[in-house]
Design an enzyme around this catalytic site. Structure first.
Site, PDB file in Angstrom:
ATOM      1  N   HIS A   1      -8.059  -3.897  -1.299  1.00  0.00           N
ATOM      2  CA  HIS A   1      -7.304  -4.021  -0.043  1.00  0.00           C
ATOM      3  C   HIS A   1      -6.252  -2.918   0.079  1.00  0.00           C
ATOM      4  O   HIS A   1      -6.213  -2.193   1.075  1.00  0.00           O
ATOM      5  CB  HIS A   1      -6.662  -5.410   0.020  1.00  0.00           C
ATOM      6  CG  HIS A   1      -5.824  -5.644   1.240  1.00  0.00           C
ATOM      7  ND1 HIS A   1      -6.308  -6.281   2.368  1.00  0.00           N
ATOM      8  CD2 HIS A   1      -4.553  -5.304   1.527  1.00  0.00           C
ATOM      9  CE1 HIS A   1      -5.361  -6.319   3.279  1.00  0.00           C
ATOM     10  NE2 HIS A   1      -4.276  -5.739   2.798  1.00  0.00           N
ATOM     11  N   GLU A   2      -5.421  -2.796  -0.937  1.00  0.00           N
ATOM     12  CA  GLU A   2      -4.338  -1.803  -0.841  1.00  0.00           C
ATOM     13  C   GLU A   2      -4.910  -0.386  -0.806  1.00  0.00           C
ATOM     14  O   GLU A   2      -4.393   0.484  -0.103  1.00  0.00           O
ATOM     15  CB  GLU A   2      -3.346  -1.966  -1.996  1.00  0.00           C
ATOM     16  CG  GLU A   2      -2.738  -3.368  -2.144  1.00  0.00           C
ATOM     17  CD  GLU A   2      -2.214  -3.990  -0.863  1.00  0.00           C
ATOM     18  OE1 GLU A   2      -1.856  -3.242   0.072  1.00  0.00           O
ATOM     19  OE2 GLU A   2      -2.177  -5.239  -0.778  1.00  0.00           O
TER      20      GLU A   2
ATOM     21  N   TYR B   1      -4.989 -10.505   9.809  1.00  0.00           N
ATOM     22  CA  TYR B   1      -5.868 -10.197   8.680  1.00  0.00           C
ATOM     23  C   TYR B   1      -7.301 -10.636   8.952  1.00  0.00           C
ATOM     24  O   TYR B   1      -8.239  -9.835   8.906  1.00  0.00           O
ATOM     25  CB  TYR B   1      -5.366 -10.901   7.411  1.00  0.00           C
ATOM     26  CG  TYR B   1      -4.119 -10.292   6.808  1.00  0.00           C
ATOM     27  CD1 TYR B   1      -2.864 -10.575   7.336  1.00  0.00           C
ATOM     28  CD2 TYR B   1      -4.177  -9.450   5.707  1.00  0.00           C
ATOM     29  CE1 TYR B   1      -1.715 -10.025   6.788  1.00  0.00           C
ATOM     30  CE2 TYR B   1      -3.036  -8.899   5.148  1.00  0.00           C
ATOM     31  CZ  TYR B   1      -1.805  -9.189   5.686  1.00  0.00           C
ATOM     32  OH  TYR B   1      -0.674  -8.644   5.146  1.00  0.00           O
TER      33      TYR B   1
ATOM     34  N   GLU C   1       0.796  -1.227   0.000  1.00  0.00           N
ATOM     35  CA  GLU C   1       0.000   0.000   0.000  1.00  0.00           C
ATOM     36  C   GLU C   1       0.829   1.278   0.000  1.00  0.00           C
ATOM     37  O   GLU C   1       0.509   2.226   0.725  1.00  0.00           O
ATOM     38  CB  GLU C   1      -0.926  -0.020   1.222  1.00  0.00           C
ATOM     39  CG  GLU C   1      -0.217   0.035   2.597  1.00  0.00           C
ATOM     40  CD  GLU C   1       0.138  -1.315   3.191  1.00  0.00           C
ATOM     41  OE1 GLU C   1       0.329  -2.291   2.423  1.00  0.00           O
ATOM     42  OE2 GLU C   1       0.235  -1.404   4.427  1.00  0.00           O
TER      43      GLU C   1
ATOM     44  N   GLU D   1      -3.966  -4.450   9.282  1.00  0.00           N
ATOM     45  CA  GLU D   1      -4.459  -5.459   8.333  1.00  0.00           C
ATOM     46  C   GLU D   1      -5.893  -5.906   8.597  1.00  0.00           C
ATOM     47  O   GLU D   1      -6.659  -6.118   7.654  1.00  0.00           O
ATOM     48  CB  GLU D   1      -3.511  -6.655   8.286  1.00  0.00           C
ATOM     49  CG  GLU D   1      -2.100  -6.303   7.794  1.00  0.00           C
ATOM     50  CD  GLU D   1      -2.049  -5.713   6.383  1.00  0.00           C
ATOM     51  OE1 GLU D   1      -3.028  -5.876   5.613  1.00  0.00           O
ATOM     52  OE2 GLU D   1      -1.018  -5.076   6.058  1.00  0.00           O
TER      53      GLU D   1
ATOM     54  N   HIS E   1      -6.027   0.558   2.656  1.00  0.00           N
ATOM     55  CA  HIS E   1      -4.915   0.964   3.529  1.00  0.00           C
ATOM     56  C   HIS E   1      -4.682   2.482   3.493  1.00  0.00           C
ATOM     57  O   HIS E   1      -4.025   3.009   4.381  1.00  0.00           O
ATOM     58  CB  HIS E   1      -3.621   0.278   3.092  1.00  0.00           C
ATOM     59  CG  HIS E   1      -3.375  -1.067   3.706  1.00  0.00           C
ATOM     60  ND1 HIS E   1      -3.360  -1.279   5.066  1.00  0.00           N
ATOM     61  CD2 HIS E   1      -3.085  -2.271   3.135  1.00  0.00           C
ATOM     62  CE1 HIS E   1      -3.073  -2.564   5.311  1.00  0.00           C
ATOM     63  NE2 HIS E   1      -2.915  -3.197   4.154  1.00  0.00           N
TER      64      HIS E   1
ATOM     65  N   ASP F   1       7.989  -9.992  10.690  1.00  0.00           N
ATOM     66  CA  ASP F   1       7.379 -10.856   9.674  1.00  0.00           C
ATOM     67  C   ASP F   1       6.573 -11.998  10.299  1.00  0.00           C
ATOM     68  O   ASP F   1       5.629 -12.491   9.688  1.00  0.00           O
ATOM     69  CB  ASP F   1       8.484 -11.504   8.831  1.00  0.00           C
ATOM     70  CG  ASP F   1       8.573 -10.882   7.467  1.00  0.00           C
ATOM     71  OD1 ASP F   1       8.173  -9.703   7.339  1.00  0.00           O
ATOM     72  OD2 ASP F   1       9.054 -11.560   6.545  1.00  0.00           O
TER      73      ASP F   1
HETATM   74  N1  BES Z   1       0.912  -4.434   3.807  1.00  0.00           N
HETATM   75  C1  BES Z   1       0.688  -5.729   3.267  1.00  0.00           C
HETATM   76  C2  BES Z   1       1.942  -6.417   2.828  1.00  0.00           C
HETATM   77  C3  BES Z   1       2.982  -6.590   3.917  1.00  0.00           C
HETATM   78  C4  BES Z   1       2.636  -6.870   5.224  1.00  0.00           C
HETATM   79  C5  BES Z   1       4.313  -6.480   3.591  1.00  0.00           C
HETATM   80  C6  BES Z   1       3.633  -7.018   6.195  1.00  0.00           C
HETATM   81  C7  BES Z   1       5.293  -6.633   4.558  1.00  0.00           C
HETATM   82  C8  BES Z   1       4.952  -6.897   5.865  1.00  0.00           C
HETATM   83  C9  BES Z   1      -0.306  -5.678   2.103  1.00  0.00           C
HETATM   84  O1  BES Z   1      -1.309  -4.741   2.272  1.00  0.00           O
HETATM   85  C10 BES Z   1      -0.991  -7.019   2.035  1.00  0.00           C
HETATM   86  O2  BES Z   1      -1.640  -7.369   2.985  1.00  0.00           O
HETATM   87  N2  BES Z   1      -0.836  -7.743   0.929  1.00  0.00           N
HETATM   88  C11 BES Z   1      -1.453  -9.034   0.729  1.00  0.00           C
HETATM   89  C12 BES Z   1      -2.643  -8.939  -0.145  1.00  0.00           C
HETATM   90  C13 BES Z   1      -3.942  -8.754   0.544  1.00  0.00           C
HETATM   91  C14 BES Z   1      -5.078  -8.786  -0.459  1.00  0.00           C
HETATM   92  C15 BES Z   1      -4.217  -9.696   1.678  1.00  0.00           C
HETATM   93  C16 BES Z   1      -0.465  -9.902  -0.021  1.00  0.00           C
HETATM   94  O3  BES Z   1       0.563  -9.393  -0.445  1.00  0.00           O
HETATM   95  O4  BES Z   1      -0.733 -11.084  -0.186  1.00  0.00           O
HETATM   96 ZN    ZN Z   2      -2.617  -5.277   3.809  1.00  0.00          ZN
END
Ligand code: BES
Ligand code: ZN
Length: 649
Positions: A333-334, A419, A309, A356, A337, A411
């Site tokens: 989703h993005e 989520y 995002e 999330e 954010h 992580d």
């Molecule tokens: N912000 C996240 C990606 C992220 C989270 C990167 C934690 C590094 C550390 C992003 O918004 C996200 O959640 N992406 C998901 C997709 C979403 C539709 C659930 C993904 O990349 O799968």
């Molecule tokens: Zn996200």
């Protein structure tokens, strides 16, 4: 870390200092398309200790980052200067910024060199760069360069791009990787505006998560062009992002568009006609979009996430371009954010669910508004099933919403708990108080807390003050403390239902339990979510690695439904997981091609884990594929797979 002033160090934890961030940002009152609305001044910032940063913002903090960097593709290095505008408490004497794998060449003020020391390296967190400051307001200039293996950056060869002609560079800052390419206070509670001048080879274009001040670039040195950027809205540093490559642009709507490589542009444009209406629906739900433009950058296939995002410029994997808009929930989703996360930001990674969980909730509301209730409910049910799987797999203490990630890589908090449990918590509140009351509260929550860090305790206080308002029966019905502080799901959680899945479940029973033929004609009529539901079916009590299909059944499924040739990345991934669990040989080549064709961690890591669980057969295969695929992956993905397969020699 010892401080020069004993009286200041006692403020180290959660002292509220009454700092206004308004004092930190210059705020030209512009207007017009593509320009962000003026930033509202948050009343106060409460500094919360972030165990994943060396910064001590209660003593001295960065409020603006100005980058002047050159991208050197031959040396895989960004080199130049980060100028940090800082504010310090009286007598602070020093400021601490985060660095990891950076080469620091010198530190100056506007008046001359500054003394600095570099402290001990901590795992994941990197080192503190401690700079002596003779002032309480001013600028420090850090001359530095990045390492070729900087964890935030991926330098792609031309062969790793769609066009095959030009190299490419992109960054991924979240959660704590920005410090591997920018020396700054890399903590989500320390908001910074930023500006940048980026020099790149003249046939490439630079884009950033900011206002693009020079869309065509401007002449720089011989064979070079410079691109300038500015983001006045203060953001957590994990949202500072860059992409450099052969990048073209197509408009999607008045304030929306898509950037990608020229050969991908038409497919990207055709996939995302709904983006402008998503922005409109999001605003109708929870208030104005405050960032000006909303564009997408569709990256080369090694982008390690589905989406990221980055403000004004969502980064996205090309694997969401399915040809039929079936995976656009990721864009919702993005986009969501832009409120949950980018305006109201988790104060530390222990509060990741506030980013999330709220975003998954909001995403689904956008999907409902644009595509209807039926589609939204299908996606909720798929999310509920993912949540059940996560609850079964994780140790109970990791199934609380509020985490304690001290000593761990943030992580590790990136699970479906944040989520999906987060989203189902908000849906539970919505169901109990009614949608109108819930929406009014949530809109107010974004407004009251815009540009501020948020903790779980602050969230509880906000909802108690503004929604529950002392109603004891409501307080009891919501079970909020259980949701955030206890493992598992409280008794008021309710599974979502989608009638669209009834025929799918019936077909799954007939195939998987009764050994019937694959439902070819039904399958043709199903949407992607129904196909995902079908492929997610497992026998009661199924354990990872256990087989449940015969070779003949696998063959009938593969050939009847065209699974190994599926163009939809989610469908293909779900099938390859089944096929590899059964060591189904005809799917080995498609698995290998998939793993070498993209680097999205959500697909790559589980497939390698599945192979690794299949004895020497799977391990040999995993080692062989990984030896070739690893150089294609971003460090976010390869570091995760290294922990499973090991580093190939
Ligand atoms: N912000 C996240 C990606 C992220 C989270 C990167 C934690 C590094 C550390 C992003 O918004 C996200 O959640 N992406 C998901 C997709 C979403 C539709 C659930 C993904 O990349 O799968
Ligand atoms: Zn996200």
């Amino acid at each position: 870390m010892a401080f020069k002033l004993a009286s200041v160090s006692t403020l180290a934890l959660t002292a509220a200092l009454g700092l206004t961030m308004a004092a930190c940002t210059s705020m030209p009152g512009w207007s017009g398309a593509g320009t962000a609305a003026p930033v509202q001044a948050p009343a106060q910032v409460q500094w919360v200790r972030d165990v994943h940063s060396h910064a001590r913002p209660e003593i001295a903090r960065v409020h603006h980052v100005d980058l002047n960097l050159k991208a050197d593709f031959d040396r895989r290095m960004l080199a130049g200067t980060a100028s940090l505008s800082i504010t310090a408490e009286e007598g602070a004497g020093e400021i601490i910024v985060d660095i990891r794998d950076l080469d620091i060449h010198g530190v100056r003020s506007d008046d001359g060199p500054l003394d600095y020391t570099i402290g001990e390296e901590s795992p994941f967190i990197g080192k503190p760069l401690i700079i002596a400051i003779p002032f309480t307001e001013g600028r420090i200039h850090i001359d530095y360069s990045t390492r070729p293996d900087a964890a935030a950056l991926q330098w792609l060869t031309p062969e790793q791009t769609a066009g095959g002609e030009q190299p490419y560079l992109f960054s991924q800052g979240q959660a704590i990787l920005t410090r591997t390419w920018i020396p700054t206070q890399d903590s989500p509670g320390i908001r910074q505006s930023y500006s940048a001048r980026i020099v790149v080879p003249e046939d490439l274009k630079a884009v950033m998560s900011a206002e693009m001040l020079t869309p065509e670039g401007e002449p720089a040195g011989p064979g070079e062009r410079a691109y300038r950027f500015r983001l006045d809205n203060p953001v957590p540093p994990y949202l500072i992002a860059i992409g450099v490559g052969d990048i073209a642009f197509a408009s999607l709507g008045e304030r929306t568009g898509v950037y990608t490589e020229p050969s991908m542009l038409e497919a990207a444009r055709a996939e995302f006609p709904a983006v402008e209406s998503m922005v409109e629906e999001a605003e109708a739900l929870y208030g104005p979009y405050l960032w000006g433009r909303y564009d997408l950058l569709v990256l080369p296939p090694s982008f390690p996430f589905g989406g990221m995002e980055n403000p004004r410029l969502t980064f996205a994997t090309p694997t969401i371009i399915a040809g039929d808009q079936s995976l656009v929930a990721l864009v919702a989703h993005e986009l969501a954010h832009s409120w949950s996360g980018n305006l109201v930001t988790n104060a530390t990674w222990d509060d990741f669910w506030l980013n999330e969980g709220f975003t998954v909730y909001f995403e689904n509301r956008i999907m409902e508004a644009v595509y209807g209730r039926d589609r939204a409910m299908q996606e909720q049910v798929l999310g509920w099933e993912d949540l059940q799987g996560e609850l079964a797999d994780l140790p109970p203490e990791d199934t609380r919403l509020k985490l304690d990630l001290a000593g761990r890589d943030p992580d590790e908090g990136m699970t479906n708990i944040a989520y999906e449990k987060g989203a189902f918590f908000l849906r539970t509140i919505e169901r109990i108080v009614g949608r109108d009351r819930f929406d009014a509260w949530l809109k107010g929550y974004f407004e009251r807390n815009a540009y501020r860090p948020m903790t779980t305790a602050m969230f509880l206080e906000d909802i108690r003050t503004h929604l529950i308002q002392g109603d004891a029966a409501l307080e009891e019905a919501l079970m909020m403390d259980a949701w955030v502080y206890q493992p598992g799901l409280p008794s008021n959680a309710m599974a979502p239902v989608s009638q669209a899945f009834d025929p799918v479940d019936a077909a799954a029973r007939s195939v998987f339990v009764e050994g019937g033929a694959p439902p070819q004609s039904l399958w043709q009529g199903w949407n992607t979510q129904q196909r995902q539901r079908f492929l997610a079916w497992r026998p009661e009590g199924h354990q990872a690695g256990q087989d449940w299909l015969s070779d003949a059944q696998l063959k009938a499924l593969d050939e009847g439904l065209g699974l190994s040739a599926a163009g939809n990345s989610e469908v293909l991934f779900a099938w390859l997981q089944i096929a590899m669990t059964h060591r189904y040989e005809p799917a080995v080549a498609p698995t290998e091609a998939f793993l070498k064709g993209m680097g999205r961690r959500k697909f790559v890591l589980p497939l390698f884990q599945t192979l690794w669980g299949e004895g020497e057969w799977g391990r040999d295969l995993a080692r062989r594929i990984y030896a070739e695929a690893r150089p294609l992956y971003h460090p976010v993905t390869s570091n995760s797979v290294d922990a499973v397969v090991g580093v190939p020699d």
